[in-house]
Write a protein that holds these residues in place. Structure first.
Motif, PDB file in Angstrom:
ATOM      1  N   ALA A 109       0.837  -1.195   0.000  1.00 22.17           N
ATOM      2  CA  ALA A 109       0.000   0.000   0.000  1.00 22.17           C
ATOM      3  C   ALA A 109       0.875   1.251   0.000  1.00 22.17           C
ATOM      4  O   ALA A 109       1.251   1.748   1.066  1.00 22.17           O
ATOM      5  CB  ALA A 109      -0.933   0.008   1.206  1.00 22.17           C
ATOM      6  N   PRO A 110       1.215   1.760  -1.187  1.00 19.51           N
ATOM      7  CA  PRO A 110       1.903   3.050  -1.233  1.00 19.51           C
ATOM      8  C   PRO A 110       0.955   4.166  -0.800  1.00 19.51           C
ATOM      9  O   PRO A 110      -0.238   4.140  -1.109  1.00 19.51           O
ATOM     10  CB  PRO A 110       2.290   3.202  -2.706  1.00 19.51           C
TER      11      PRO A 110
ATOM     12  N   ILE B 109       5.442   3.558   2.174  1.00 22.98           N
ATOM     13  CA  ILE B 109       4.851   2.313   1.700  1.00 22.98           C
ATOM     14  C   ILE B 109       4.627   1.394   2.898  1.00 22.98           C
ATOM     15  O   ILE B 109       5.487   1.275   3.783  1.00 22.98           O
ATOM     16  CB  ILE B 109       5.778   1.596   0.684  1.00 22.98           C
ATOM     17  N   TRP B 110       3.490   0.721   2.893  1.00 20.38           N
ATOM     18  CA  TRP B 110       3.169  -0.306   3.871  1.00 20.38           C
ATOM     19  C   TRP B 110       3.239  -1.658   3.167  1.00 20.38           C
ATOM     20  O   TRP B 110       2.784  -1.801   2.030  1.00 20.38           O
ATOM     21  CB  TRP B 110       1.768  -0.110   4.431  1.00 20.38           C
ATOM     22  N   ALA B 111       3.786  -2.663   3.847  1.00 13.17           N
ATOM     23  CA  ALA B 111       3.886  -4.005   3.273  1.00 13.17           C
ATOM     24  C   ALA B 111       3.462  -5.030   4.314  1.00 13.17           C
ATOM     25  O   ALA B 111       3.909  -4.973   5.467  1.00 13.17           O
ATOM     26  CB  ALA B 111       5.316  -4.292   2.807  1.00 13.17           C
TER      27      ALA B 111
ATOM     28  N   ILE C  74       3.840  -6.864   9.363  1.00  9.20           N
ATOM     29  CA  ILE C  74       3.619  -5.606   8.650  1.00  9.20           C
ATOM     30  C   ILE C  74       4.850  -4.737   8.829  1.00  9.20           C
ATOM     31  O   ILE C  74       5.359  -4.566   9.949  1.00  9.20           O
ATOM     32  CB  ILE C  74       2.369  -4.860   9.177  1.00  9.20           C
ATOM     33  N   HIS C  75       5.346  -4.210   7.720  1.00 11.73           N
ATOM     34  CA  HIS C  75       6.489  -3.297   7.726  1.00 11.73           C
ATOM     35  C   HIS C  75       6.086  -1.984   7.060  1.00 11.73           C
ATOM     36  O   HIS C  75       5.143  -1.932   6.271  1.00 11.73           O
ATOM     37  CB  HIS C  75       7.685  -3.890   6.986  1.00 11.73           C
ATOM     38  N   ARG C  76       6.881  -0.934   7.373  1.00 11.12           N
ATOM     39  CA  ARG C  76       6.602   0.399   6.831  1.00 11.12           C
ATOM     40  C   ARG C  76       7.920   1.093   6.513  1.00 11.12           C
ATOM     41  O   ARG C  76       8.887   0.988   7.270  1.00 11.12           O
ATOM     42  CB  ARG C  76       5.821   1.217   7.869  1.00 11.12           C
TER      43      ARG C  76
ATOM     44  N   LEU D  53      -3.762  -4.261   2.549  1.00 11.35           N
ATOM     45  CA  LEU D  53      -3.464  -3.050   3.311  1.00 11.35           C
ATOM     46  C   LEU D  53      -4.009  -1.837   2.577  1.00 11.35           C
ATOM     47  O   LEU D  53      -4.040  -1.801   1.344  1.00 11.35           O
ATOM     48  CB  LEU D  53      -1.952  -2.883   3.498  1.00 11.35           C
ATOM     49  N   GLU D  54      -4.417  -0.832   3.346  1.00 11.37           N
ATOM     50  CA  GLU D  54      -4.926   0.407   2.770  1.00 11.37           C
ATOM     51  C   GLU D  54      -4.285   1.581   3.481  1.00 11.37           C
ATOM     52  O   GLU D  54      -4.438   1.747   4.704  1.00 11.37           O
ATOM     53  CB  GLU D  54      -6.446   0.467   2.912  1.00 11.37           C
TER      54      GLU D  54
END
Length: 947
Positions: A540-541, A549-551, A558-560, A584-585
């Motif tokens: 989720a950019p 960006i969220w991954a 979950i990473h950011r 993810l949003e």
């Protein structure tokens, strides 16, 4: 075991009750391309009637040998179907077993057994809800109330509702008659054709792991026989493999109860086995993998009703053997990538067969020489959905087993047909990413670039260098940056970035999966090695901040990153290993806010999980109030216009929250129960991808953006309306029974809400000058339907009336002025090529500003309305104004003629003049082009005849 309505069914029933959103309606887009289907049965004595059960598509019926199919199960609380059976002695009795009845990487569970006593018109639940997967239903040929059910059980964990169940009272009560343990279920059943006290069953010990393509099997698998009506059972395994056993599919010859065939999955000993002594001994007759391979997916074998040596097997092709299973010939299938699962043969007329496959169901009436189409079933299974910015916008997705698709959201011919969709150039599983700068170009799959203008695809996948080891799943995330439209992100176990459309890729993250983890308890008693195998499942950019960006991974992390290079672990404390971050949003309003849809189906946990952070991932809150257990969550999206308005896609429907996830309400409306895998907000529309019913659109969600309290009578501000004509052309129209998706409503969608029943409701539309364009009253009679000609049903506007009942209502103004009283309203309208004017409508309204006024029992509500021209039309506004003003003069002339009296002698002349004026009006209104000088002159000449 007493059958009872399970709690899940009760909760879903509550969730499906009207929720105050009654005016909002879903429409089915399509495409009409069949999806994975494993349950199938015909009806002896009714050679053209068949039933199919679609995986997440419900139950469908045809009475014309597969020419058309109709859904008959859409009001039930599950759409996942694995088995069905028609009672031979009472064909109006139909039993349905829910759950897909298989063990495979991607599936949905069901909630037990159902029965219809009126050939599918109505249904009642029969229990066995905790079976989750029903593999087979077997009904006594002479007693419609005696039946057996093969319960496969939970696909992702142990449970007790497994094995073979028997009912002697039509499913009111059940008795477990064959059971091994909580890890072993039943998958297939058959009677001896001459003696229904002799019953055969196969058990299957199998389990899916929490990681994709994780599958285990155990020693509980076997083949069993009962000679006392299912009360006691004994193994019948002599000659069959006993080690490494997988699924066993089998059949008994209808004309010889001693002849049995079995498809056996057992590693190097897999193959087709035969018994000539009622299962006492078995011999291997064929070991070709093409016929009996991939037993988890394919184990179907059927014997000809009149010849025990003629056998059929379903696999990636469908095969026939005429020598008792020794040699096989393909009769349908490859090339083509077809995967076949179930074959039903009419016992009275064996040339009539029904074949269910990953592409839908087909019927033959001539022994396989020809088959009906599966391009008439809107049961596609999609994983994700994306849209582009064209008009009409296109919807993209990868369809299980059938490649990709790009389909228009609106067809130019009044409906959405095969003219309006095409393959999108990537494989069946992938995510689509339409290029925001190049209309008609889409990236998708694993990984390609497709150009709609040429129909060509080019591989642009990252290429691993020496020493690099990347892992990808079939639904790998792929998304353009909302901030920088030339930046494309893709992910496996690492995140990739390209700024040159996939020509080169840069790895911008380390492996973001778990390096190690304890085995989940649901995997026991199997003990696989806990190696690193997770991948990034969601990306989720940020729509606000570049390089934010969220991954999320399928193994629960979950990473950011805030700079596109350095990643911080922001995993919620609520997440454990293999709690899949399904989607993810990143918030459009606050870069610190993000939402996560957590899918725990593969941990045998069917509860909903939605998480939200408001501090960049430092802490997370769970948001599930209002979503019942059983609704595993696949996606969550934030509305791009109203902060705090959220949409959630679950395994059975769609939910909405007006308060940032604090409370959820069902948004099912008229949507059939099905697995909703993804959703996107496109303008004022909510677009969903289902895994069994294709694409659907909820047109005009603007009321949801304006709702505050449900107890206020109001007129909602309408979305911008688009003036769009149909292109009816001059060719032969499609037959009325040609399958097609639905177009959006033709005109401006107007929503209003009444808190209590009203005595009188009026609706009026005025243009910018204050001139009344159209007025409606709740006492108006519904518009009459066209009569007397073979008019396609999609040409006919559904009658509508201003509702006076309490609730949220929708009314559609067709963007026309009021027609003249007495204006002719019969087809044909005018013999002009491409004519789309309708003689029963007033002139088209101009693009521009309008005012809508609602009056309810003396109270007045007003809202502005913006009408735009079809963006594809380039006619200058002055030309459209000329067209309208001349059309209104013709309309008014028709009105005066209708009001004026005439002697009987003059009536014929007056009628001819009315027809002449109507023809002139139709000619003016036939297109959005500049009126020709000849058309204008003819109209003026006709007007001059009116005094």
């Amino acid at each position: 075991m007493r059958a009872c309505l399970p709690a899940l069914v009760c909760m879903l029933a509550v969730a499906q009750e009207p929720s105050g959103f009654g005016g909002l309606r879903w429409r089915m887009v399509g495409p009409f391309r069949g999806g994975r289907t494993v349950a199938a049965s015909g009806v002896p004595g009714q050679p053209h009637t068949f039933y199919i059960g679609v995986n997440n598509g419900g139950v469908w019926k045809t009475t014309d040998a597969g020419h058309t199919w109709k859904p008959i199960f859409d009001d039930q609380p599950t759409g996942s179907i694995g088995a069905l059976a028609v009672a031979p002695s009472k064909p109006e009795v139909v039993y349905v077993g829910s759950g897909e009845g298989l063990q495979r990487p991607d599936l949905s569970t069901g909630d037990g057994m159902y029965r219809s006593d009126d050939a599918g018109r109505t249904w009642r639940h029969l229990g066995l809800a905790d079976a989750q997967q029903i593999g087979a239903v077997l009904v006594d040929p002479k007693n419609a109330s005696r039946l057996f059910v093969a319960a496969l059980g939970h696909p992702y964990g142990p449970n007790e509702t497994r094995g073979v169940f028997r009912s002697l009272d039509g499913g009111v009560t059940w008795e477990k008659v064959l059971y091994r343990d909580a890890h072993t279920g039943a998958t297939a059943l058959a009677f001896d054709p001459a003696n229904a006290e002799v019953v055969y069953a196969s058990l299957w010990q199998a389990r899916q792991g929490p990681w994709e393509n994780g599958a285990f099997k155990g020693p509980g698998t076997g083949f069993f026989k009962s000679t006392d009506g299912g009360t006691t059972w004994a193994p019948a395994m002599e000659g069959l493999p006993t080690e490494g056993l997988g699924r066993i599919g089998f059949a008994v010859a209808p004309t010889d109860g001693r002849r049995l065939y079995a498809q056996v999955e057992a590693g190097p000993k897999s193959g087709t086995y035969r018994s000539d002594d009622a299962g006492a001994h078995w011999v291997l007759v064929n070991a070709e993998r093409r016929v009996s391979g991939r037993g988890d997916d394919f184990a179907e074998i059927k014997v000809h009703p009149q010849n025990p040596d003629v056998v059929f097997a379903a696999n990636t092709s469908t095969y026939r053997s005429d020598d008792g299973g020794k040699t096989w010939t393909a009769i349908k299938g490859a090339p083509g990538g077809d995967d076949y699962h179930t074959l039903w043969i009419n016992p009275e007329t064996p040339d009539i067969m029904l074949l269910a496959a990953d592409q839908g169901a087909v019927v033959t009436l001539n022994g396989g020489a020809s088959w009906s189409s599966w391009y008439n079933q809107p049961t596609a299974q999609f994983y994700h959905v994306a849209t582009d910015d064209r008009f009409p916008y296109r919807i993209y997705g990868g369809q299980q087993e059938s490649g990709s698709v790009v389909i228009k959201s609106r067809g130019d011919h009044g409906q959405i047909t095969f003219r309006d969709w095409m393959p999108a150039g990537f494989d069946e599983y992938g995510t689509a990413a339409p290029d925001p700068l190049h209309p008609g170009v889409v990236f998708g799959g694993k990984l390609s670039r497709f150009d709609e203008a040429t129909g060509q695809s080019q591989s642009v996948a990252p290429r691993a260098l020496k020493g690099e080891a990347w892992r990808f799943l079939r639904t790998a995330p792929l998304v353009f940056s909302p901030v920088d439209p030339i930046t494309l992100y893709y992910a496996g176990n690492v995140v990739f970035k390209s700024t040159n459309y996939g020509q080169t890729w840069q790895v911008i993250s380390p492996d973001l999966s778990r390096p190690e983890w304890p085995l989940p308890a649901t995997v026991a008693p199997y003990t696989p090695k806990a190696t690193r195998r997770g991948v990034v499942y969601a990306l989720a950019p940020s729509p606000k901040v570049a390089n934010l960006i969220w991954a999320g991974t399928d193994d629960g992390l979950i990473h950011r990153t805030t700079d596109g290079q350095h990643w911080k672990d922001v995993t919620p404390k609520q997440l454990g290993p293999w709690m899949k971050v399904s989607q993810l949003e990143a918030s459009r309003f606050d870069p610190q806010v993000a939402y996560a849809a957590i899918n725990t189906l593969r941990l045998d946990d069917l509860r909903p999980h939605i998480l939200r952070t408001r501090d960049g991932g430092a802490s997370w809150s769970e948001l599930r109030a209002g979503i019942p257990d059983g609704e595993t969550v696949n996606a969550v999206r934030e509305d791009p216009v109203r902060a705090g308005l959220l949409y959630a896609a679950t395994e059975r429907t769609v939910y909405v929250s007006l308060d940032d996830g604090a409370h959820w309400r069902s948004l099912r409306q008229n949507l059939p129960i099905t697995s909703v895998r993804d959703l996107v907000v496109k303008g004022d529309d909510l677009v969903i991808a289902t895994h069994g019913r294709g694409f659907w659109v909820l047109d005009d969600i603007s009321p949801l953006r304006q709702l505050t309290a449900m107890d206020t009578t109001r007129l909602f501000k309408p979305q911008r309306a688009t003036r769009v004509r149909w292109n009816l052309n001059t060719d032969t129209p499609l037959p009325p029974d040609e399958p097609a998706g639905q177009n959006p409503p033709d005109g401006a969608i107007l929503h209003y809400q009444l808190t209590a029943p009203a005595q009188e409701v009026t609706l009026e539309i005025k243009d910018a000058s204050g001139r009344s364009v159209r007025r409606y009253h709740s006492s108006d009679a519904p518009e009459p339907q066209e009569q007397g000609l073979n008019i396609p049903t999609y040409w006919i506007r559904p009658p509508q009336r201003l509702a006076t009942s309490a609730g949220l209502h929708r009314f559609v103004w067709d963007l026309h002025h009021t027609k003249a009283q007495g204006q002719p309203g019969d087809y044909p309208i005018a013999a002009v090529a491409g004519n789309t004017a309708r003689s029963d409508q007033g002139p088209w309204a101009l693009p521009g500003a309008y005012t809508v006024t609602l009056r309810v029992d003396g109270k007045t509500f007003t809202q502005p309305l913006d009408v735009r021209m079809d963006p594809r039309v380039k006619t200058p506004l002055p030309a459209l104004q000329q067209q309208l003003e001349l059309s209104l003069r013709l309309r008014d002339a028709l009105e005066r003629l209708a009001a004026a009296g005439a002697t009987p002698e003059a009536e014929a002349d007056r009628k001819a003049l009315r027809e002449e004026l109507s023809q002139r009006l139709a000619s003016l209104q036939e297109s959005d082009m500049v009126p020709t000088l000849a058309t204008v002159a003819a109209a003026e000449a006709s007007l001059a005849k009116v005094r």
